[in-house]
Motif scaffolding. Structure first.
Motif, PDB file in Angstrom:
ATOM      1  N   SER A   1      39.762  38.137  38.776  1.00 49.51           N
ATOM      2  CA  SER A   1      41.185  38.333  39.031  1.00 49.51           C
ATOM      3  C   SER A   1      41.505  38.278  40.523  1.00 49.51           C
ATOM      4  O   SER A   1      42.336  37.495  40.955  1.00 49.51           O
ATOM      5  CB  SER A   1      41.647  39.671  38.450  1.00 49.51           C
ATOM      6  N   LYS A   2      40.828  39.109  41.312  1.00 45.75           N
ATOM      7  CA  LYS A   2      41.150  39.178  42.733  1.00 45.75           C
ATOM      8  C   LYS A   2      39.954  38.775  43.592  1.00 45.75           C
ATOM      9  O   LYS A   2      38.812  39.066  43.267  1.00 45.75           O
ATOM     10  CB  LYS A   2      41.581  40.593  43.098  1.00 45.75           C
TER      11      LYS A   2
ATOM     12  N   ASN B   1      34.248  42.671  40.123  1.00 44.86           N
ATOM     13  CA  ASN B   1      33.842  41.273  39.976  1.00 44.86           C
ATOM     14  C   ASN B   1      32.484  41.115  39.306  1.00 44.86           C
ATOM     15  O   ASN B   1      32.205  40.096  38.671  1.00 44.86           O
ATOM     16  CB  ASN B   1      33.816  40.576  41.343  1.00 44.86           C
TER      17      ASN B   1
ATOM     18  N   HIS C   1      45.028  37.135  43.966  1.00 47.36           N
ATOM     19  CA  HIS C   1      44.639  36.748  42.612  1.00 47.36           C
ATOM     20  C   HIS C   1      44.355  35.248  42.606  1.00 47.36           C
ATOM     21  O   HIS C   1      45.142  34.465  43.134  1.00 47.36           O
ATOM     22  CB  HIS C   1      45.762  37.061  41.617  1.00 47.36           C
ATOM     23  N   SER C   2      43.270  34.860  41.989  1.00 47.78           N
ATOM     24  CA  SER C   2      42.924  33.430  41.965  1.00 47.78           C
ATOM     25  C   SER C   2      43.990  32.596  41.265  1.00 47.78           C
ATOM     26  O   SER C   2      44.217  31.441  41.622  1.00 47.78           O
ATOM     27  CB  SER C   2      41.558  33.225  41.304  1.00 47.78           C
ATOM     28  N   ASN C   3      44.681  33.185  40.282  1.00 49.27           N
ATOM     29  CA  ASN C   3      45.717  32.415  39.572  1.00 49.27           C
ATOM     30  C   ASN C   3      47.031  32.321  40.351  1.00 49.27           C
ATOM     31  O   ASN C   3      47.993  31.738  39.878  1.00 49.27           O
ATOM     32  CB  ASN C   3      45.967  32.986  38.168  1.00 49.27           C
ATOM     33  N   GLN C   4      47.062  32.914  41.564  1.00 52.19           N
ATOM     34  CA  GLN C   4      48.224  32.769  42.441  1.00 52.19           C
ATOM     35  C   GLN C   4      48.025  31.672  43.476  1.00 52.19           C
ATOM     36  O   GLN C   4      48.933  31.352  44.243  1.00 52.19           O
ATOM     37  CB  GLN C   4      48.505  34.087  43.180  1.00 52.19           C
TER      38      GLN C   4
END
Length: 250
Positions: free
Chosen positions: A144-145, A135, A158-161
């Protein structure tokens, strides 16, 4: 007893932390070494194999994060100490690691030690520190995570999840795009601070949403509809910020 190493380039800061530990936690700590640099800290860790390392972030020759490149396996927990550096603090939070702001308050120290005693596992430290270093090398939008603290330990997501986050008293429910909900043992405010700011926005005192999953906004009802069909309320106070964020995001 907890075997500990203190790494800080300021002698006064070393002594203050040691005195605070001995005063408020008698017979709990054995301070095996106080070090003024990353290099001397590496030597002390190899020699004494401590349970816990108090690690200053800002030091003249090498910053605290460089310490980890000298170890193939991290078999100790870390509590970072720092006087500033917001970017580093955000990365530390995203990795579910602990930090203390200087001057160190004994109440904050007690909370950090309590968490250490609950999670004292070397493999866990290894995973969280690996995530921290990952990070630190990306900007806010490419995170990402994120490691969210849970009752059992922590969960990497994952932030995009993440579809949205919902306040549940002092906890926070994280709804993922696959329909699964996870509960973080942190407040919504805490979670909001570690999410990528450009993609997530607070729309209500109880909700933070991922702008990437917004389908439409019902102005009359003041509701936002997400890709899974759920409709969440947008408060009057947050409406303008939400609409501006939508326009900027698209």
């Amino acid at each position: 007893m907890i075997k500990a190493v203190i790494i800080d380039d300021e002698v006064n800061a070393q002594d203050l932390l040691e005195k605070t530990l001995l005063r408020y936690f008698p017979n709990k700590f054995n301070i095996v070494e106080k070090c003024h640099s990353v290099d001397s800290g590496v030597q002390a860790i190899r020699q004494y194999e401590p349970d816990l390392v108090f690690l200053d972030i800002q030091m003249p020759e090498k910053n605290g994060f460089e310490l980890f490149k000298y170890f193939e396996a991290i078999n100790f927990e870390v509590i970072f100490t720092t006087a500033y550096n917001q970017f580093a603090i955000k990365a530390i939070k995203r990795s579910a690691l602990d930090y203390l702001l200087k001057p160190i308050n004994h109440l904050d120290l007690a909370e950090a030690i309590k968490r250490f005693e609950c999670k004292n596992e070397g493999s866990t430290a290894q995973k969280k520190l690996s995530l921290l270093l990952e990070n630190l090398n990306v900007n806010d939008q490419k995170v990402s995570k994120i490691a969210f603290p849970t009752v059992e330990g922590f969960e990497l997501i994952h932030s995009n999840q993440i579809l949205y986050c919902k306040a549940e008293s002092n906890y926070c429910c994280i709804k993922k795009i696959d329909g699964i909900t996870r509960t973080a043992t942190k407040t919504l405010k805490y979670v909001e601070e570690i999410l990528p700011a450009g993609a997530f926005i607070r729309i209500h005192k109880s909700f933070v949403i991922n702008l990437n999953f917004v389908v439409r906004y019902h102005k009359a009802n003041k509701e936002v509809e997400l890709t899974n069909g759920e409709k969440l309320p947008v408060s009057f106070r947050k409406e303008e910020d939400f609409l501006n964020a939508i326009l900027q995001n698209h």
